[in-house]
Scaffold this motif. Structure first.
Motif: not given
Length: 333
Positions: A141-146
């Motif tokens: 739930g924190t995201g995928c900054p990649a």
């Protein structure tokens, strides 16, 4: 590294009885098995893995390489990578596996790393390994900054909007081409899992990487009997010659008769979120002349669903060339 309890179970049932108390066998498990520790200990040092209990399984009888009644091979979970790569039967009948292992890591790490540990190897995505960064695989739930960040080394096959992390294993790519079966003992008894079903695509739950459940202990891997007359090649393309993960790799096992491909098994590494078997590419080669044009067509098929990000579109052509060349090497070897 957070404090933890270190235990040495006397036998597989004792190990399973302790591990089954965990809520998950996936990311965040509070009980972990350890043998070589080449992945787990690193992640514990980074506080990516923070188990309360670590179960040392090195004393369990899981370290043998043996022939099976049907002419295949049984590989124990704690067999060290170096021993497996240099085993005479593996070098003779399953050379693609030996080649893949010897192309991975360093000699020192291969001397410690185990078969089961390699099957469970975690991604080297920098966002996963840095607890200061958000990561859906580490913290759902924190995201995928990649996706909009540093993604040159990351996957272009099997990705989702939630994760594009690459599976880093060389050994698993070869085992996918060899159609390995992973044997597990757990609370539900004994299970035999084809390697194609063992690793999961990230989808909406990238924290779930395998089908393992709490208490599941990998006991061994089996390989089917080698196919008479088959040729095997593992080709790995990377930024430097040693101690580097693949930008693209290919494991191929093909049989050629009368100038035509009669059987092909193809798996790719460095480009997928799991070891990437390509049945479509295999089908594209079946019955076709074993020539460069058809090998390239198969490579095009293997990569047709690729979804590159901002820094890794080059992997599409690189993987195509890698597979094409691996097939040529096998056909002429």
């Amino acid at each position: 590294m957070k404090p933890f309890e270190f235990l040495r179970p006397a036998d597989p049932p004792a190990a399973i009885a302790t591990a089954v108390q965990a809520k998950t066998a996936q990311q965040g498990a509070d009980v972990r098995f350890v043998a070589g520790g080449t992945t787990l200990i690193d992640l514990m040092k980074l506080n990516v893995e923070t188990p309360a209990r670590v179960l040392d399984i090195n004393r369990l009888p899981l370290d043998k390489v043996e022939s099976t009644r049907d002419g295949g091979l049984k590989i124990g979970a704690t067999v060290r990578n170096s021993d497996l790569a240099n085993h005479s039967t593996v070098q003779r009948d399953y050379s693609v596996l030996s080649q893949a292992i010897l192309n991975g890591a360093s000699a020192q790490l291969r001397n410690m790393a185990t078969t089961a540990g390699n099957l469970l190897q975690r991604t080297r995505c920098m966002y996963f390994r840095d607890t200061a960064m958000p990561c859906n695989k580490r913290e759902p739930g924190t995201g995928c900054p990649a996706i909009t960040g540093a993604n040159r080394m990351l996957a272009i096959l099997g990705t989702s909007e939630h994760c594009i992390a690459t599976n880093p294993s060389d050994m698993c790519v070869a085992m996918a081409a060899l159609e390995a079966t992973i044997h597990v003992q757990g609370a539900k008894g004994l299970r035999a899992i084809p390697i194609r079903d063992f690793h999961l695509l990230p989808g909406t739950t990238p924290q779930h990487e395998t089908v393992l459940e709490p208490g599941d202990l990998i006991t061994h891997v089996t390989l089917p009997a080698p196919v008479a007359g088959s040729k095997q090649v593992y080709l790995k393309l990377r930024d430097r010659a040693s101690y580097e993960f693949a930008l693209a790799s290919a494991a191929v096992v093909i049989t050629v008769a009368g100038g035509n491909v009669t059987r092909a098994r193809i798996a790719l590494g460095g480009v997928g979120t799991k070891p990437w078997r390509s049945p479509d590419a295999e089908a594209a080669l079946a019955g076709k002349p074993a020539d460069a044009a058809n090998f390239r067509k198969a490579a095009e098929v293997a990569m047709r669903d690729a979804k590159p990000q901002s820094e890794n579109a080059f992997k599409i052509e690189l993987a195509k060339r890698c597979l094409t060349h691996a097939l040529q090497m096998a056909a002429t070897g």
